[in-house]
Design a protein around this motif. Sequence first.
Motif, short mmCIF file in Angstrom:
data_model
loop_
_atom_site.label_atom_id
_atom_site.label_comp_id
_atom_site.label_asym_id
_atom_site.label_seq_id
_atom_site.Cartn_x
_atom_site.Cartn_y
_atom_site.Cartn_z
N VAL A 34 -3.73 3.47 -6.02
CA VAL A 34 -4.15 2.23 -5.38
C VAL A 34 -3.47 2.06 -4.03
CG1 VAL A 34 -4.08 -0.28 -5.56
CG2 VAL A 34 -4.71 1.07 -7.54
N GLN A 35 -2.18 2.35 -3.97
CA GLN A 35 -1.45 2.21 -2.71
C GLN A 35 -1.97 3.18 -1.66
OE1 GLN A 35 2.69 2.67 -3.62
NE2 GLN A 35 2.82 0.75 -4.77
N VAL A 36 -2.26 4.40 -2.06
CA VAL A 36 -2.80 5.38 -1.12
C VAL A 36 -4.15 4.93 -0.59
CG1 VAL A 36 -3.65 7.73 -0.89
CG2 VAL A 36 -1.51 7.30 -2.10
N HIS A 37 -4.98 4.39 -1.50
CA HIS A 37 -6.30 3.91 -1.07
C HIS A 37 -6.17 2.73 -0.12
CE1 HIS A 37 -10.52 2.85 -1.21
NE2 HIS A 37 -10.18 1.61 -1.57
N LEU A 51 -2.92 -9.64 4.60
CA LEU A 51 -2.76 -8.22 4.88
C LEU A 51 -2.00 -7.54 3.77
CD1 LEU A 51 0.08 -7.61 7.49
CD2 LEU A 51 -0.09 -9.64 6.07
N TYR A 52 -2.04 -6.21 3.78
CA TYR A 52 -1.25 -5.38 2.88
C TYR A 52 -0.05 -4.84 3.65
CZ TYR A 52 -5.20 -5.34 -0.36
OH TYR A 52 -6.21 -5.70 -1.21
N THR A 56 4.64 -0.61 1.27
CA THR A 56 4.66 -0.83 -0.17
C THR A 56 3.28 -1.12 -0.76
OG1 THR A 56 5.08 -3.21 0.07
CG2 THR A 56 7.00 -1.74 0.01
N GLY A 57 2.33 -1.48 0.08
CA GLY A 57 1.00 -1.82 -0.42
C GLY A 57 0.91 -3.21 -1.01
N GLU A 58 1.96 -4.03 -0.91
CA GLU A 58 1.94 -5.39 -1.45
C GLU A 58 1.02 -6.28 -0.60
OE1 GLU A 58 6.37 -5.87 -3.37
OE2 GLU A 58 6.17 -5.93 -1.20
N PHE A 137 3.26 -6.79 10.25
CA PHE A 137 4.65 -6.53 9.91
C PHE A 137 5.34 -5.81 11.06
CE2 PHE A 137 3.46 -7.40 5.53
CZ PHE A 137 4.63 -7.98 5.03
N ARG A 138 6.53 -6.29 11.38
CA ARG A 138 7.40 -5.58 12.31
C ARG A 138 8.67 -5.25 11.52
NH1 ARG A 138 7.66 -8.20 17.88
NH2 ARG A 138 5.73 -6.98 18.05
N GLY A 139 8.71 -4.03 11.02
CA GLY A 139 9.76 -3.67 10.09
C GLY A 139 9.52 -4.37 8.76
N LYS A 140 10.51 -5.16 8.33
CA LYS A 140 10.37 -5.93 7.08
C LYS A 140 9.95 -7.36 7.34
CE LYS A 140 13.78 -3.24 4.50
NZ LYS A 140 15.03 -3.29 3.70
#
Length: 303
Positions: A34-37, A51-52, A56-58, A137-140
């Motif tokens: 799922v994360q790869v997709h 957004l994802y 991490t794909g979260e 996201f810019r970094g975390k």
Amino acid sequence: MSSLQRLPYVILFSLIFLTKFARCVPFSPTKQEVQVHERASKAKEEPFCSLYHPGTGEFYDLSPLSRSNLSTKGDYSVSGYDFEANFTLNLCKPVTSNLSNYTFAGDIPSAESIGGFFVDERKRMFSIGEASSEPYFRGKKLIMELENGSRCPTSDDLRMRSIISFSCNRDPYASSSISYVANVLDCVFFFEWKTIHACPTVKKEATLSPLSVFLIFCTVAFLAYFVGGCMYNRAIFNARGLRQIPNYELWHSMFSLIVDFSIIAFASFASCFNFRKPSGIRLGEGTANNLDDALIDDIDTNT
């Protein structure tokens, strides 16, 4: 060959059919798949104001923070402290405040798309950026930028912009809080927004209920049994018509039993109403008397 002897062959044909059918049905992917997709589809259109995480794909959804014209709360008001002016902001959409009472300053590109502004002591309104629905996201750090505001007072070549940094606040009873942090040359403004909506969550998607999964499984199993049994009876026993149905004798007996029970139930139900024949008609009586007379005549003739 009896039904019990044919049962293993029917099960074998059913398993073969299920194996062929399973190749056409996609199974649930693993978390890594799922994360790869999700990462591969990053270039596709993201949901509104969400957004994802690229690493991490979260999933992050800021759309609940948006205020509309139908909202009773209105725009967000942020104290400017030593800036000597307060800020008015909205997220993901333009501000809902009535701007007709203000004088626009700094050559605002579009009054309909203002995402934030402040009003100075002379009642002039300065835009600190147009509304944006594209966080990143810019970094975390989860960031959203409002760009293309009024012209900066220190340079006509630059325009005001705002940078909002989001922090995850998992306290479900705490309301979202946005605070002004600093600015650079009255041109770039920094804000910090603490909210539970900046925490990772699971994207809501349409899923099947347990009952639906059970019904689908039962349907597939029945089709495998029925089709596999018909193919087996047709190929092995050269059966035709209804005889192709697996365990035809069993189903025929069950159907006959249901019909018998239906007749008994209907007869019992009809007897409750005490249906009687009409008094003027005796069904079958005249026919029986004529038959008796004919037999007596034959006996007399023979004697």
